[in-house]
Scaffold this active site. Structure first.
Site, mmCIF file in Angstrom:
data_model
loop_
_atom_site.group_PDB
_atom_site.id
_atom_site.type_symbol
_atom_site.label_atom_id
_atom_site.label_comp_id
_atom_site.label_asym_id
_atom_site.label_seq_id
_atom_site.Cartn_x
_atom_site.Cartn_y
_atom_site.Cartn_z
ATOM 1 N N GLN A 1 45.860 10.454 -12.248
ATOM 2 C CA GLN A 1 46.399 10.041 -10.957
ATOM 3 C C GLN A 1 45.388 9.166 -10.220
ATOM 4 O OE1 GLN A 1 46.989 13.838 -9.019
ATOM 5 N NE2 GLN A 1 44.917 14.466 -9.479
ATOM 6 N N HIS B 1 49.130 24.581 4.962
ATOM 7 C CA HIS B 1 48.448 25.562 4.119
ATOM 8 C C HIS B 1 48.603 27.002 4.617
ATOM 9 C CE1 HIS B 1 46.294 21.853 2.723
ATOM 10 N NE2 HIS B 1 46.577 22.448 1.580
ATOM 11 N N ASP C 1 42.404 20.222 -3.705
ATOM 12 C CA ASP C 1 41.663 19.855 -2.488
ATOM 13 C C ASP C 1 40.892 21.023 -1.908
ATOM 14 O OD1 ASP C 1 43.578 21.261 -0.518
ATOM 15 O OD2 ASP C 1 44.917 19.871 -1.541
ATOM 16 N N ASP D 1 44.039 23.582 -12.335
ATOM 17 C CA ASP D 1 44.414 22.205 -11.992
ATOM 18 C C ASP D 1 44.207 21.325 -13.215
ATOM 19 O OD1 ASP D 1 44.326 19.415 -10.866
ATOM 20 O OD2 ASP D 1 44.548 20.513 -8.990
ATOM 21 N N ALA E 1 49.059 23.987 -15.855
ATOM 22 C CA ALA E 1 49.454 25.302 -15.347
ATOM 23 C C ALA E 1 50.507 25.961 -16.226
ATOM 24 C CB ALA E 1 49.964 25.163 -13.917
ATOM 25 N N ASP F 1 51.129 24.878 -5.758
ATOM 26 C CA ASP F 1 51.008 23.779 -4.802
ATOM 27 C C ASP F 1 50.970 22.464 -5.582
ATOM 28 O OD1 ASP F 1 50.690 22.373 -2.479
ATOM 29 O OD2 ASP F 1 48.533 22.741 -2.300
#
Length: 516
Positions: free
Chosen positions: A241, A271, A295, A315, A350, A367
């Site tokens: 990305q 969040h 993040d 991630d 994941a 998320d």
């Protein structure tokens, strides 16, 4: 011996052009994915267009009857400059075009046609060195072997270490070397007038490539800067990305592939609902699985609970994790959450992690980016939710971000229906986030009825936890909805699955005009 040497030169050239050709296809397909989205669609269209164009190029080559060597050198020089500057060309166009698709597709057609002219020309040039059956066999063999080398280079080196900006220069460099090699090896067969023109063209190509290299960073910055309203303060292309951080006044925005992920102006309004209702419903959970959220802000919220013993973050992009750990802006906003001894980082997909791990978690939080493509829809599929269900403790709680209940109503309800199909009791949540608009989540359990979950969340007073947005009044607000912005027949909605990925289409049909 001279014939043998020329044959070796041609075969080496074909091996190299086979490598360069396949990488050029991958570069354009990746460019289309980054700038246009929907990776499966873009790869399909780009590769199909280029293969079709290669056929056109092969047909066009029959009109070339003389000066074959000169034509081949000219084509390689042209490919060299087009492939080297392809990425920069798109970045330059970004600020001026609302739709980059035609430009990228036309570039794919032109490059594909030029690639398609290579094999017929080399076959005819090599005709003097071998009879037809061995000539065709050797030419195709070298081209296919080169394609394998190109694929390995792109997968393991190019996209991983050089990115989409610099990999094209390697490809263009290969075409340039081939052009120079064939030029000097076959110059005795090229007319004097053409030799001079090719020499000048070669010099122009070399200067253009080195000029592109020199100005690549400011050109990319120019394209990026005009894509965002704030000042770009950080930008990096990873194999997965494009990560960009912008600043406007005193606040920062994080974007992934141009999609807004958070703003320091109000990120807690996202969040806090993502984390705290799920943790509170689970009682005193010990082990939490967090999928995505590189993040680090969700980790920050989880660390507010002393009874949580472990937080496993999964991630796909190791660079996103590293940026979350080290980038000063994100370190400040996530309060150095990665430094906690409770946090265990797993780099990987994941879906695959859930398939393989034997661990059971009390809270699982997803998320992920919005399901705007087939590959991202997989993370919101019934198969994915089945895996989550089996990795969740009996009294555990699962929550996933679910896009917008108003701007993407069909997608929001599809996620709800898909979770229910995986045997979850489901409760939708929502909140208005100033920089996002109306956003939503789906919270699911194995045994707690939806009505019970709603009642429990509405009764939460947040006295024992530090929250900036969640209050007793907010507890009631996030569980209650008005009417949908558009009417959606939930009975007509299909369940999203790997084998029937409908969610990305529902997302694409969103009412984004109301948002913008």
């Amino acid at each position: 011996m001279p014939l043998l040497n020329s044959k070796r030169t041609l075969m080496l050239a074909l091996l190299a052009t086979g490598m360069a050709g396949i990488v050029a296809e991958y570069i354009l397909a990746t460019l289309a994915t980054y700038f246009l989205g929907d990776s499966v669609f873009q790869w399909t269209i780009i590769l199909s267009l280029m293969l079709f164009s290669m056929g056109l190029g092969s047909r066009i080559s029959r009109w070339i009857k003389t000066n074959l060597e000169a034509w081949f050198v000219g084509i390689e020089f042209t490919l060299s400059i087009l492939t080297s500057l392809s990425s920069l060309f798109v970045y330059l166009l970004m600020p001026h075009l609302s739709n980059l698709a035609p430009s990228i597709y036309v570039l794919a057609i032109i490059i594909g046609a030029l690639i398609g002219m290579e094999i017929p020309l080399v076959t005819r040039i090599n005709a003097k060195n071998a009879e037809l059956r061995t000539n065709i066999s050797e030419v195709m063999e070298k081209d296919y072997f080169g394609s394998l080398l190109g694929g390995l280079f792109f997968a393991f080196i190019g996209i991983k270490y050089l990115g989409i900006t610099y990999t094209p220069f390697i490809v263009g460099g290969v075409n340039l070397i081939v052009a120079v090699l064939v030029f000097f090896k076959f110059k005795k067969y090229i007319l004097a007038g053409l030799l001079k023109k090719l020499s000048v063209f070669g010099v122009v190509v070399v200067f253009a490539i080195f000029g592109g290299l020199y100005f690549s960073e400011p050109i990319v910055l120019y394209g990026n800067q005009n894509l965002y309203t704030g000042k770009v303060v950080f930008s990096e292309q990873t194999p997965y990305q494009k990560i960009t951080i912008t600043k406007w006044q005193k606040d920062y925005w994080l974007y992934l592939n141009s999609g807004k992920q958070l703003s320091t102006f109000d990120e807690w309004m996202y969040h806090e609902p993502l984390v705290h209702p799920a943790v509170q419903l689970a009682g005193k959970p010990k082990h939490v699985l967090l999928m995505g959220a590189g993040d680090g802000c969700a980790i920050r919220e989880l660390l507010k609970y002393p009874f949580i013993d472990s937080i496993t973050l999964v991630d796909l992009d190791p660079r996103m994790i590293e940026i979350g750990q080290t980038q000063p802006i994100l370190r400040k906003v996530n309060q150095d959450a990665y430094q906690s001894s409770k946090v265990n980082v797993v780099v990987g997909d994941a879906f695959n992690y859930l398939e393989k791990t034997p661990k059971v978690y009390d809270v699982i939080i997803a998320d992920f980016p919005d399901p705007r493509s087939v590959d991202l829809s997989r993370l919101y599929s019934k198969e994915m939710y089945n895996l989550v269900y089996h990795r969740l403790s009996q009294r555990g709680v699962f929550i996933t971000q679910a896009a917008s209940p108003y701007y993407t109503t069909k997608a929001f309800r599809c996620i709800e229906k898909t979770m229910e199909a995986a045997n979850f009791q489901v409760l939708p949540l929502h909140n208005h986030i100033y920089t996002f608009g109306e956003w939503g989540w789906m919270i699911g359990t194995k045994s707690l009825p939806s009505a019970f979950m709603k009642e429990k969340i509405e009764a939460m007073d947040w006295q024992n936890i530090s929250t900036k947005f969640l209050t007793p009044s907010a507890s009631k607000m996030i569980t209650n909805f008005g009417g949908d912005l558009v009417d959606v027949d939930t009975n007509a909605l299909k369940i999203n699955s790997i084998y029937n990925p409908v969610l990305y289409r529902y997302y694409g049909e969103g009412n984004w005009s109301y948002y913008f």
